[in-house]
Write an enzyme that holds these catalytic residues in place. Structure first.
Site, PDB file in Angstrom:
ATOM      1  N   GLU A 239       1.637  -1.013   0.239  1.00  0.00           N
ATOM      2  CA  GLU A 239      -0.279  -0.008   0.088  1.00  0.00           C
ATOM      3  C   GLU A 239       1.011   1.114  -0.204  1.00  0.00           C
ATOM      4  O   GLU A 239       0.586   1.936   0.827  1.00  0.00           O
ATOM      5  CB  GLU A 239      -1.107  -0.107   1.156  1.00  0.00           C
ATOM      6  CG  GLU A 239      -1.315  -0.701   0.765  1.00  0.00           C
ATOM      7  CD  GLU A 239      -3.112  -1.060   2.264  1.00  0.00           C
ATOM      8  OE1 GLU A 239      -2.794   0.125   3.198  1.00  0.00           O
ATOM      9  OE2 GLU A 239      -4.202  -1.713   1.868  1.00  0.00           O
ATOM     10  N   GLU A 349      -6.412  -8.521   0.624  1.00  0.00           N
ATOM     11  CA  GLU A 349      -7.391  -7.791   1.582  1.00  0.00           C
ATOM     12  C   GLU A 349      -8.550  -8.027   1.572  1.00  0.00           C
ATOM     13  O   GLU A 349      -8.996  -6.777   1.073  1.00  0.00           O
ATOM     14  CB  GLU A 349      -5.753  -7.050   3.014  1.00  0.00           C
ATOM     15  CG  GLU A 349      -4.722  -6.939   2.741  1.00  0.00           C
ATOM     16  CD  GLU A 349      -4.180  -5.253   3.719  1.00  0.00           C
ATOM     17  OE1 GLU A 349      -4.964  -4.681   4.299  1.00  0.00           O
ATOM     18  OE2 GLU A 349      -3.158  -5.423   3.729  1.00  0.00           O
TER      19      GLU A 349
END
Length: 434
Positions: A239, A349
């Site tokens: 991320e 995720e």
């Protein structure tokens, strides 16, 4: 995590390559047909390093089905706020917690006790009993202590516990994704990187170089340490900054550009050069994972010249997607959710959490019996979507603690509460998207 063995080996990753992935019926098969799931066969001479089996892509259920080990090696205070509180830390990141303790010996002892107990070998046995075939392990750069500066505050001694957990996963026959979740300097302003840096410091040559050293170290460990036999994928940064974050971070576009143009190609060559120096055969190389272009940091392929064994990580938290706040809308969104972008992509995720303003109202509270049928169908809808339009999924997360107490973030709690079925195949029989 950003706050905002069961299936057959699947492949066809990129440019005709095939990644090493888990095997059907919790088998992990070598090209010679040896079942790596059985611990004894792992030790047969000459077979430990085979990391994937070229095969054609099969049906929708030929996929990674996994969980993240969140708050194990990077503690996230929102996820498990009893841990720092128990040590006397009032801060939300590991860096700040260790700094506030002002006692390296105590910090080492506290963290090592956590690393040794938060996840146990019994957890992996339970994962397998639920039909899971994969674990994704978020790790911080500070586990390679030689690259940590004297001005940086982290607990020491983590490497042996990482080896232990990876070995337990191997013994259970679980596929492992290692994720550089906390990069040097912090890739975003977020305590989930382990360091709450007011300005992300990752995007310069100094911290890139430290990351290359970390990736080389991890690559060497994967190929030389028997505990890492079932590690097949290495994510080179989790991320990173997104180009639309310029209102908060004026340098976001420049940082994302720098990462794609400089960090990604050099990270790739670092891993492949290390594998070459070790004499690793092409069918034993690691798959290299980057965030999918849908994440918002640009197309990760832009400056790469060889995409052999490339893989992509797509995080899908529906609670942030602006879906209308009705159960039918959530189901419809997930049933029709196409994770198109780079290929092959994995939803690394996701959760069952819903928008903050409704999550504990009577119509959405997961502890209310009348709501459990919805959550199980929504779980099924996401499973089916991520196995149809991606090559599988890794739920966030396996375990939570403290005041969160929310099964929508905790896989094993959700199974116990009846929000997730203990048999993943039952996702296809619940009529969630009919």
């Amino acid at each position: 995590m950003h706050f905002n063995v069961y299936a057959c080996i699947v492949g066809c990753l990129a440019l005709g390559s095939h990644a090493w992935l888990p095997g059907e019926h919790r088998q992990i098969l070598s090209k010679d047909g040896v079942d790596f799931f059985n611990r004894s066969s792992l030790h047969q001479a000459g077979l430990l390093k085979k990391r994937y089996l070229p095969t054609s892509y099969g049906n929708d259920k030929n996929a990674i089905r996994g969980v993240n080990l969140g708050s194990l090696f990077i503690i996230e205070n929102w996820l498990s706020n009893d841990i720092f509180a128990g040590w006397g830390c009032t801060d939300t990141s590991e860096f700040d917690c260790v700094s506030s303790l002002n006692n390296q010996t105590k910090a080492n002892s506290d963290f090592q006790s956590h690393w040794n107990s938060w996840i146990t070998q019994d957890d992996f046995t339970k994962m397998v009993s639920y039909g899971l075939n994969t674990v994704r392990i978020p790790v911080g750069y500070w586990f390679l202590e030689s690259i940590v500066d004297s001005s940086e505050h982290f607990a020491q001694g983590g490497e042996q516990y990482l080896d232990q957990v990876v070995g337990w996963a191997k013994d259970a026959g679980l596929y492992v994704i290692i994720d550089l979740h906390g990069a040097p300097g912090a890739q975003v302003t977020d305590a989930d990187t382990g360091q709450l840096n007011p300005s992300p410091g990752f995007y310069d040559d100094y911290n890139y170089n430290r990351s290359y050293t970390w990736l080389e170290w991890m690559t060497n460990k994967v190929h030389t340490n028997d505990a890492y036999t079932t590690v097949g994928m290495l994510e080179i940064v989790n991320e990173p900054e997104r180009t639309w974050d310029t209102s908060t971070y004026p340098s976001a576009v420049a940082n994302a550009d720098s990462m794609r143009e400089t960090y990604y190609p050099t990270a790739w060559s670092t891993i492949r050069n290390k594998e070459s120096s070790l004499g690793v055969a092409s069918d034993s190389q690691l798959s290299i994972m980057m965030m999918d272009k849908r994440w918002g940091s640009g197309d990760p392929d832009q400056y790469l010249t060889d995409l052999t064994l490339a893989a992509y990580d797509d995080h899908e938290y529906v609670k942030y997607a602006g879906v209308a706040e009705t159960q039918d809308a959530y189901l419809s969104y997930s049933c029709n959710d196409s994770r198109s972008g780079n290929w092959p992509v994995f939803v690394g995720e996701w959760s069952l959490s819903v928008a903050d303003d409704i999550q504990w109202t009577s119509g959405w509270d997961p502890t209310v019996e009348a709501n459990k049928a919805f959550y199980k169908k929504w779980w099924a809808a996401q499973v089916m979507s991520y196995e149809k339009t991606a090559q599988g999924w890794v739920f966030w997360t396996w375990k939570t603690s403290g005041s969160l107490n929310d099964p929508r973030w905790d896989y094993q709690m959700a199974v116990t509460a009846g929000l997730i079925d203990a048999d993943i195949d039952n996702a296809y029989t619940l009529g969630a998207c009919s």
